[in-house]
Design a protein around this motif. Structure first.
Motif, PDB file in Angstrom:
ATOM      1  N   LEU A   1       4.559 -12.554  16.140  1.00 60.84           N
ATOM      2  CA  LEU A   1       5.715 -11.719  15.807  1.00 60.84           C
ATOM      3  C   LEU A   1       5.586 -11.145  14.400  1.00 60.84           C
ATOM      4  O   LEU A   1       5.720  -9.936  14.201  1.00 60.84           O
ATOM      5  CB  LEU A   1       6.990 -12.578  15.921  1.00 60.84           C
ATOM      6  N   THR A   2       5.269 -12.027  13.408  1.00 61.08           N
ATOM      7  CA  THR A   2       5.194 -11.535  12.026  1.00 61.08           C
ATOM      8  C   THR A   2       4.021 -10.563  11.845  1.00 61.08           C
ATOM      9  O   THR A   2       4.114  -9.605  11.090  1.00 61.08           O
ATOM     10  CB  THR A   2       5.071 -12.679  10.998  1.00 61.08           C
ATOM     11  N   LYS A   3       2.929 -10.816  12.576  1.00 60.79           N
ATOM     12  CA  LYS A   3       1.768  -9.922  12.437  1.00 60.79           C
ATOM     13  C   LYS A   3       1.846  -8.731  13.387  1.00 60.79           C
ATOM     14  O   LYS A   3       0.902  -7.932  13.444  1.00 60.79           O
ATOM     15  CB  LYS A   3       0.477 -10.700  12.680  1.00 60.79           C
ATOM     16  N   ARG A   4       2.933  -8.630  14.107  1.00 63.21           N
ATOM     17  CA  ARG A   4       3.143  -7.514  15.063  1.00 63.21           C
ATOM     18  C   ARG A   4       1.910  -7.314  15.940  1.00 63.21           C
ATOM     19  O   ARG A   4       1.347  -6.217  16.008  1.00 63.21           O
ATOM     20  CB  ARG A   4       3.453  -6.209  14.306  1.00 63.21           C
ATOM     21  N   LEU A   5       1.493  -8.378  16.619  1.00 65.52           N
ATOM     22  CA  LEU A   5       0.251  -8.306  17.390  1.00 65.52           C
ATOM     23  C   LEU A   5       0.393  -7.569  18.726  1.00 65.52           C
ATOM     24  O   LEU A   5      -0.598  -7.321  19.404  1.00 65.52           O
ATOM     25  CB  LEU A   5      -0.311  -9.710  17.614  1.00 65.52           C
ATOM     26  N   GLY A   6       1.605  -7.252  19.101  1.00 65.57           N
ATOM     27  CA  GLY A   6       1.804  -6.424  20.299  1.00 65.57           C
ATOM     28  C   GLY A   6       1.348  -7.087  21.582  1.00 65.57           C
ATOM     29  O   GLY A   6       0.684  -6.474  22.411  1.00 65.57           O
TER      30      GLY A   6
ATOM     31  N   TYR B   1      -5.925  -8.976  19.799  1.00 63.55           N
ATOM     32  CA  TYR B   1      -6.798  -8.734  18.640  1.00 63.55           C
ATOM     33  C   TYR B   1      -5.969  -8.492  17.377  1.00 63.55           C
ATOM     34  O   TYR B   1      -4.792  -8.125  17.454  1.00 63.55           O
ATOM     35  CB  TYR B   1      -7.679  -7.508  18.906  1.00 63.55           C
ATOM     36  N   ASP B   2      -6.628  -8.676  16.225  1.00 64.35           N
ATOM     37  CA  ASP B   2      -5.915  -8.430  14.957  1.00 64.35           C
ATOM     38  C   ASP B   2      -5.734  -6.929  14.714  1.00 64.35           C
ATOM     39  O   ASP B   2      -4.871  -6.523  13.947  1.00 64.35           O
ATOM     40  CB  ASP B   2      -6.621  -9.121  13.772  1.00 64.35           C
TER      41      ASP B   2
END
Ligand code: UDP
Length: 244
Positions: free
Chosen positions: A197-202, A175-176
């Motif tokens: 990776l850039t959005k650190r989505l975990g 999820y975002d």
């Protein structure tokens, strides 16, 4: 086992990562839920009948996590991590037992030698088992503290030349933002490694994820509660979130 050759799977060899949490039953408080084991047996039997080679990496968070132990009661981190790795052995044996009872051929391979209980992990032996149609359960993580079983899944997937990692969790995808905290959280159907990776989505911990990214290994994140999800994933149907 006879294979169903009319249906073509998208992936020939997979690593199924099952978190310890996915094995737990929160309602009864049981660490290893019998129904989840049964469901896994049905799912794995179904994809074996498609000829898919299956390796499983089990987590241990339903029993013990090194970091949590260190925080809660001051257990030395390395000792706690060793306890965490032993938890994965317990889960792996429970799964082995259930899969065998369902008629599947299974081998358990451990990263920490314990030859009365499981075979040592040897890459060539693992791939040989897989090509002979046996389900291989990798336990004891990587055998090293300060690691996770997600890292073990990424490592083993690369070592055995898997085509994808299927990550079974309690949440039905990536999820975002945290869907437990935000009602408007949106699930990604597909996301690239770079964007995740850039959005650190975990999707996984950073070390595990970068190993997958470096080797362009697809990851499918889905919920264990979703019946038939494993089969759909290996057939290339859209479930959960595909990171590729
Ligand atoms: N662990 C470890 N090295 C490994 C894999 C696991 O030390 O290579 C330990 C660590 O303490 C971890 C615990 O085993 O917290 C259980 O694994 P994990 O938290 O990855 O399980 P999951 O979250 O998938 O249930």
């Amino acid at each position: 086992m006879p294979t169903n050759s009319s249906v073509k799977p998208k992936y020939r060899r997979i690593v199924l990562k099952i978190s310890g949490e996915a094995l737990r039953n929160d309602e009864t408080g049981q660490s290893i839920d019998s129904d989840v084991l049964d469901r896994l047996a049905v799912e794995l039997k179904s994809i074996r009948s498609l000829g898919v080679q299956v390796a499983v990496v089990v987590g241990g968070g339903n029993i013990f996590r090194g970091l949590a132990g260190a925080r809660a009661n001051g257990t030395d981190r390395t000792t706690g991590d060793n306890m965490g790795m032993l938890s994965t052995v317990i889960n792996g044996l429970a799964l082995m037992d259930r899969l065998e009872k369902a008629g599947l051929e299974v081998r358990v391979m451990t990263a920490i030698p314990m030859d009365r209980i499981a075979e040592p992990f040897i890459q060539r032996r693992a791939t040989r088992h897989l090509s002979r149609g046996r389900i291989v359960i990798f336990v004891a993580g990587t055998g090293n503290p300060y690691c996770t079983t997600d890292y073990a899944a990424a490592l083993r997937a690369n070592e055995i030349g898997a085509d994808a990692i299927l990550k079974a969790t309690k949440v039905d995808g990536v999820y975002d933002k945290d869907p437990m905290k935000h009602k408007d959280a949106k699930r990604y159907k597909k996301v690239s490694h770079a964007e995740a990776l850039t959005k650190r989505l975990g999707v996984m911990d950073a070390e595990a994820f970068s190993l997958c990214e470096a080797n362009k290994l697809p990851i499918i994140v889905f919920s264990m509660a979703d019946k038939g999800a494993v089969r759909k994933a290996v057939l290339g149907q859209s479930i959960g979130t595909l990171v590729a």
